[in-house]
Motif scaffolding. Structure first.
Motif, PDB file in Angstrom:
ATOM      1  N   THR A 275       0.812  -1.215   0.000  1.00 29.03           N
ATOM      2  CA  THR A 275       0.000   0.000   0.000  1.00 29.03           C
ATOM      3  C   THR A 275       0.848   1.268   0.000  1.00 29.03           C
ATOM      4  O   THR A 275       0.359   2.335  -0.382  1.00 29.03           O
ATOM      5  N   ALA A 276       2.104   1.165   0.407  1.00 27.61           N
ATOM      6  CA  ALA A 276       2.971   2.349   0.426  1.00 27.61           C
ATOM      7  C   ALA A 276       3.288   2.842  -0.973  1.00 27.61           C
ATOM      8  O   ALA A 276       3.587   4.018  -1.177  1.00 27.61           O
ATOM      9  N   GLY A 277       3.220   1.970  -1.957  1.00 32.01           N
ATOM     10  CA  GLY A 277       3.535   2.354  -3.327  1.00 32.01           C
ATOM     11  C   GLY A 277       5.011   2.636  -3.515  1.00 32.01           C
ATOM     12  O   GLY A 277       5.820   2.555  -2.586  1.00 32.01           O
ATOM     13  N   LYS A 278       5.390   2.983  -4.739  1.00 23.64           N
ATOM     14  CA  LYS A 278       6.780   3.304  -5.049  1.00 23.64           C
ATOM     15  C   LYS A 278       6.819   4.581  -5.879  1.00 23.64           C
ATOM     16  O   LYS A 278       6.254   4.641  -6.973  1.00 23.64           O
ATOM     17  N   GLU A 279       7.477   5.622  -5.351  1.00 25.30           N
ATOM     18  CA  GLU A 279       7.560   6.881  -6.089  1.00 25.30           C
ATOM     19  C   GLU A 279       8.636   6.774  -7.166  1.00 25.30           C
ATOM     20  O   GLU A 279       9.749   6.302  -6.924  1.00 25.30           O
ATOM     21  N   ILE A 280       8.286   7.247  -8.351  1.00 28.51           N
ATOM     22  CA  ILE A 280       9.202   7.213  -9.488  1.00 28.51           C
ATOM     23  C   ILE A 280      10.096   8.454  -9.425  1.00 28.51           C
ATOM     24  O   ILE A 280       9.613   9.563  -9.215  1.00 28.51           O
ATOM     25  N   PRO A 281      11.414   8.298  -9.606  1.00 26.16           N
ATOM     26  CA  PRO A 281      12.319   9.461  -9.560  1.00 26.16           C
ATOM     27  C   PRO A 281      11.910  10.530 -10.561  1.00 26.16           C
ATOM     28  O   PRO A 281      11.496  10.240 -11.684  1.00 26.16           O
ATOM     29  N   SER A 282      12.024  11.805 -10.154  1.00 26.55           N
ATOM     30  CA  SER A 282      11.668  12.933 -10.995  1.00 26.55           C
ATOM     31  C   SER A 282      12.785  13.963 -10.974  1.00 26.55           C
ATOM     32  O   SER A 282      13.482  14.119  -9.975  1.00 26.55           O
ATOM     33  N   THR A 283      12.929  14.679 -12.079  1.00 26.96           N
ATOM     34  CA  THR A 283      13.957  15.722 -12.141  1.00 26.96           C
ATOM     35  C   THR A 283      13.556  16.957 -11.349  1.00 26.96           C
ATOM     36  O   THR A 283      14.403  17.767 -10.994  1.00 26.96           O
ATOM     37  N   ASP A 284      12.273  17.113 -11.068  1.00 27.36           N
ATOM     38  CA  ASP A 284      11.789  18.255 -10.293  1.00 27.36           C
ATOM     39  C   ASP A 284      10.563  17.821  -9.500  1.00 27.36           C
ATOM     40  O   ASP A 284       9.432  17.903  -9.973  1.00 27.36           O
ATOM     41  N   THR A 285      10.787  17.343  -8.280  1.00 23.90           N
ATOM     42  CA  THR A 285       9.695  16.798  -7.473  1.00 23.90           C
ATOM     43  C   THR A 285       8.700  17.857  -7.018  1.00 23.90           C
ATOM     44  O   THR A 285       7.602  17.523  -6.582  1.00 23.90           O
ATOM     45  N   LYS A 286       9.082  19.132  -7.107  1.00 25.21           N
ATOM     46  CA  LYS A 286       8.146  20.184  -6.728  1.00 25.21           C
ATOM     47  C   LYS A 286       7.045  20.319  -7.763  1.00 25.21           C
ATOM     48  O   LYS A 286       5.907  20.663  -7.449  1.00 25.21           O
ATOM     49  N   LEU A 287       7.382  20.034  -9.016  1.00 23.84           N
ATOM     50  CA  LEU A 287       6.428  20.223 -10.098  1.00 23.84           C
ATOM     51  C   LEU A 287       5.853  18.923 -10.656  1.00 23.84           C
ATOM     52  O   LEU A 287       4.723  18.913 -11.137  1.00 23.84           O
ATOM     53  N   ARG A 288       6.602  17.824 -10.600  1.00 26.11           N
ATOM     54  CA  ARG A 288       6.144  16.564 -11.182  1.00 26.11           C
ATOM     55  C   ARG A 288       6.465  15.405 -10.248  1.00 26.11           C
ATOM     56  O   ARG A 288       7.626  15.215  -9.880  1.00 26.11           O
ATOM     57  N   ARG A 289       5.446  14.634  -9.900  1.00 29.73           N
ATOM     58  CA  ARG A 289       5.658  13.469  -9.042  1.00 29.73           C
ATOM     59  C   ARG A 289       4.718  12.343  -9.475  1.00 29.73           C
ATOM     60  O   ARG A 289       3.578  12.582  -9.880  1.00 29.73           O
ATOM     61  N   THR A 290       5.210  11.105  -9.372  1.00 27.46           N
ATOM     62  CA  THR A 290       4.430   9.929  -9.767  1.00 27.46           C
ATOM     63  C   THR A 290       4.631   8.808  -8.765  1.00 27.46           C
ATOM     64  O   THR A 290       5.745   8.576  -8.291  1.00 27.46           O
ATOM     65  N   CYS A 291       3.550   8.100  -8.456  1.00 19.54           N
ATOM     66  CA  CYS A 291       3.644   6.904  -7.608  1.00 19.54           C
ATOM     67  C   CYS A 291       3.024   5.735  -8.351  1.00 19.54           C
ATOM     68  O   CYS A 291       2.057   5.903  -9.116  1.00 19.54           O
ATOM     69  N   SER A 292       3.596   4.549  -8.145  1.00 13.27           N
ATOM     70  CA  SER A 292       3.141   3.362  -8.855  1.00 13.27           C
ATOM     71  C   SER A 292       2.882   2.214  -7.880  1.00 13.27           C
ATOM     72  O   SER A 292       3.624   2.024  -6.907  1.00 13.27           O
ATOM     73  N   TRP A 293       1.805   1.484  -8.142  1.00 18.62           N
ATOM     74  CA  TRP A 293       1.482   0.259  -7.405  1.00 18.62           C
ATOM     75  C   TRP A 293       1.243  -0.843  -8.432  1.00 18.62           C
ATOM     76  O   TRP A 293       0.538  -0.631  -9.425  1.00 18.62           O
ATOM     77  N   ASN A 294       1.788  -2.032  -8.209  1.00 16.22           N
ATOM     78  CA  ASN A 294       1.491  -3.148  -9.111  1.00 16.22           C
ATOM     79  C   ASN A 294       1.669  -4.457  -8.355  1.00 16.22           C
ATOM     80  O   ASN A 294       2.461  -4.547  -7.406  1.00 16.22           O
ATOM     81  N   ALA A 295       0.923  -5.448  -8.773  1.00 19.03           N
ATOM     82  CA  ALA A 295       1.009  -6.748  -8.097  1.00 19.03           C
ATOM     83  C   ALA A 295       0.364  -7.827  -8.962  1.00 19.03           C
ATOM     84  O   ALA A 295      -0.560  -7.563  -9.745  1.00 19.03           O
ATOM     85  N   LEU A 296       0.864  -9.032  -8.803  1.00 16.86           N
ATOM     86  CA  LEU A 296       0.285 -10.218  -9.423  1.00 16.86           C
ATOM     87  C   LEU A 296      -0.236 -11.099  -8.289  1.00 16.86           C
ATOM     88  O   LEU A 296       0.531 -11.586  -7.469  1.00 16.86           O
ATOM     89  N   LYS A 297      -1.553 -11.259  -8.222  1.00 18.58           N
ATOM     90  CA  LYS A 297      -2.160 -12.104  -7.196  1.00 18.58           C
ATOM     91  C   LYS A 297      -2.855 -13.262  -7.893  1.00 18.58           C
ATOM     92  O   LYS A 297      -3.856 -13.076  -8.598  1.00 18.58           O
TER      93      LYS A 297
END
Length: 222
Positions: free
Chosen positions: A88-110
Motif C-alpha cells: 500500500t505504500a507504493g513506489k515513487e518514481i524518480p523525478s527531475t523536479d519533485t516540486k512540479l512533477r511526481r508519480t507513484c506506482s502500485w502493481n502486483a500479481l495475485k
C-alpha cells in the motif's frame, strides 16, 4: 520502461510530460506632456499617484505551488481494492523536479490476476498553462469521454491491447484542477484466461483513483 518477472512482457507505457511556461508581459504608460504654463504641484501629484498604483506586471497567483506526495494520495483501502496484493505504500518514481512533477506506482500479481496503478501530478505556472496542456493531451486521445464533477475538467478513455494472445485493458483519466494536472493510469490482465478485465471495472477503478488524487491536491506543500 519497467519490467517484471511476469508470464508475458507488458507493452511499455510512456506518459508524456509536458512542461509549459506562462509568458509574462509589461504594460507601461506615461502622462502626456503638460503645457509649459502648468504648475509643478499637479505634476508631482500625478507622479505620486502613478507610483502608488498597483503593478500590472505581477504574475497571477498559483492555486498549487507544488505537487503533493503521490504515494499518499490514494487511501490504503482503495489500493487494496484496485491492486490486490500490492504494497500500500507504493513506489515513487524518480523525478527531475519533485516540486512540479511526481508519480507513484502500485502493481502486483495475485494468483493469475495482474493490476497496475499509476498516479501522476504536474503543477504548471498558471491555470491557463494547465488548460493548454490539458487540451493538447486530449487531441492525442480517441474515444472515451468527459468525467463530470472531477476537478475543473476531466476525461477518461479505456483501450484494449493484445500481445502474444494476452489481453490487457488500460484506463487513463486526465483531470485538471486549477493549475495542476492529475493523470491516472490503471490496467489489468488475467494470465490464466488470457482475457482482460471488463471495461467498466477498469474505467470505474481509474476514476475512483483520480477522485482521490484530485482531493489530495489540497495536501500539497505551499
Amino acid at each position: 520502461m519497467r519490467s517484471f518477472p511476469l508470464p508475458i512482457a507488458l507493452t511499455a507505457r510512456l506518459s508524456p510530460v509536458v512542461v509549459l511556461a506562462a509568458a509574462g508581459w509589461a504594460l507601461s504608460s506615461g502622462p502626456l506632456s503638460a503645457p509649459e504654463a502648468a504648475a509643478d504641484k499637479p505634476t508631482e501629484k500625478t507622479r505620486t499617484q502613478s507610483s502608488s498604483a498597483p503593478s500590472e506586471t505581477q504574475a497571477p497567483a498559483k492555486t498549487y505551488a507544488a505537487a503533493p506526495a503521490p504515494c499518499d494520495s490514494i487511501a490504503e483501502a482503495s489500493v487494496k481494492s484496485l491492486v490486490p496484493g500490492a504494497k500500500t505504500a507504493g513506489k515513487e518514481i524518480p523525478s527531475t523536479d519533485t516540486k512540479l512533477r511526481r508519480t507513484c506506482s502500485w502493481n502486483a500479481l495475485k494468483g493469475y490476476e495482474y493490476r497496475w496503478l499509476d498516479v501522476s501530478y504536474e503543477v504548471l505556472a498558471s491555470d491557463e498553462a494547465a488548460e493548454r496542456s490539458y487540451q493538447g493531451r486530449l487531441e492525442e486521445k480517441s474515444g472515451g469521454g468527459e468525467v463530470p464533477g472531477l476537478g475543473d475538467a476531466a476525461y477518461s478513455v479505456v483501450n484494449l491491447t493484445t500481445e502474444d494472445k494476452q489481453q490487457t485493458r488500460e484506463g487513463v483519466v486526465l483531470a485538471r484542477a486549477s493549475n495542476a494536472l492529475v493523470i491516472v493510469t490503471y490496467n489489468g490482465s488475467d494470465f490464466e484466461s488470457k482475457k482482460a478485465p471488463a471495461t467498466d471495472e477498469i474505467n470505474k477503478g481509474a476514476i475512483k483513483a483520480a477522485k482521490e488524487a484530485v482531493a489530495a491536491l489540497g495536501n500539497a506543500p505551499e
